[in-house]
Motif scaffolding. Structure first.
Motif, PDB file in Angstrom:
ATOM      1  N   ARG A  63      13.963  -0.054 -91.223  1.00 24.34           N
ATOM      2  CA  ARG A  63      14.106   1.025 -90.235  1.00 24.34           C
ATOM      3  C   ARG A  63      13.769   2.383 -90.833  1.00 24.34           C
ATOM      4  O   ARG A  63      13.135   3.207 -90.185  1.00 24.34           O
ATOM      5  N   THR A  68       9.951  -1.238 -86.610  1.00 23.27           N
ATOM      6  CA  THR A  68      10.903  -1.737 -85.628  1.00 23.27           C
ATOM      7  C   THR A  68      11.583  -2.996 -86.159  1.00 23.27           C
ATOM      8  O   THR A  68      10.911  -3.922 -86.626  1.00 23.27           O
ATOM      9  N   CYS A  69      12.906  -3.003 -86.071  1.00 24.50           N
ATOM     10  CA  CYS A  69      13.679  -4.172 -86.494  1.00 24.50           C
ATOM     11  C   CYS A  69      15.080  -4.044 -85.902  1.00 24.50           C
ATOM     12  O   CYS A  69      15.777  -3.079 -86.182  1.00 24.50           O
ATOM     13  N   GLN A  70      15.452  -5.012 -85.098  1.00 31.11           N
ATOM     14  CA  GLN A  70      16.796  -5.029 -84.536  1.00 31.11           C
ATOM     15  C   GLN A  70      17.759  -5.781 -85.442  1.00 31.11           C
ATOM     16  O   GLN A  70      18.938  -5.465 -85.513  1.00 31.11           O
ATOM     17  N   CYS A  91      12.261  -9.956 -89.565  1.00 30.05           N
ATOM     18  CA  CYS A  91      12.946  -9.184 -88.532  1.00 30.05           C
ATOM     19  C   CYS A  91      12.769  -9.858 -87.185  1.00 30.05           C
ATOM     20  O   CYS A  91      11.654 -10.270 -86.840  1.00 30.05           O
ATOM     21  N   ASP A  92      13.856  -9.949 -86.463  1.00 26.86           N
ATOM     22  CA  ASP A  92      13.835 -10.434 -85.082  1.00 26.86           C
ATOM     23  C   ASP A  92      13.168 -11.802 -84.940  1.00 26.86           C
ATOM     24  O   ASP A  92      12.572 -12.104 -83.916  1.00 26.86           O
TER      25      ASP A  92
END
Length: 116
Positions: A63, A68-70, A91-92
């Motif tokens: 991040r 983008t990475c939740q 990620c994700d």
């Protein structure tokens, strides 16, 4: 009168020298504290973390790099790169990032823009 003025001037100069010595002592102490902080081996710290905490470090690094990475859904240790411990963090569930941690705690991230 002249002798009194000279004695007072000498006393003021001596006081000023003492005040200058204190900041120098504080500066030396501050430098010692900074050097001690620099001696922290962040690589060993990251390696020693439990899996969930280490994946949290990877999430923050991704991040901070503006990617983008939740959630880091998985990670695996890879062969060291340039002497730095390296992991593949996903990620994700589908975005891989290669993350190397330097001794000073900097995360170097290699990502593919066409990973999705």
């Amino acid at each position: 009168m002249r002798k009194t003025g000279f004695v007072m001037l000498a006393a003021m100069l001596a006081g000023a020298c003492q005040n200058d010595a204190q900041p120098a002592a504080n500066a030396a102490e501050n430098t010692a504290i900074e050097n001690e902080a620099d001696a922290t081996n962040y690589q060993a710290e990251v390696i020693g973390l439990p899996l969930n905490a280490r994946q949290g470090v990877f999430l923050r690094a991704v991040r901070d790099a503006g990617l983008t990475c939740q959630q880091v859904t998985e990670s695996e240790k890879l062969e060291d790169r340039e002497g730095n411990p390296t992991w593949r963090a996903i990620c994700d569930g589908d975005s891989p990032h290669i993350i190397s941690i330097t001794r000073d705690g900097t995360a170097k991230i290699l990502s593919r823009s066409d990973a999705r």
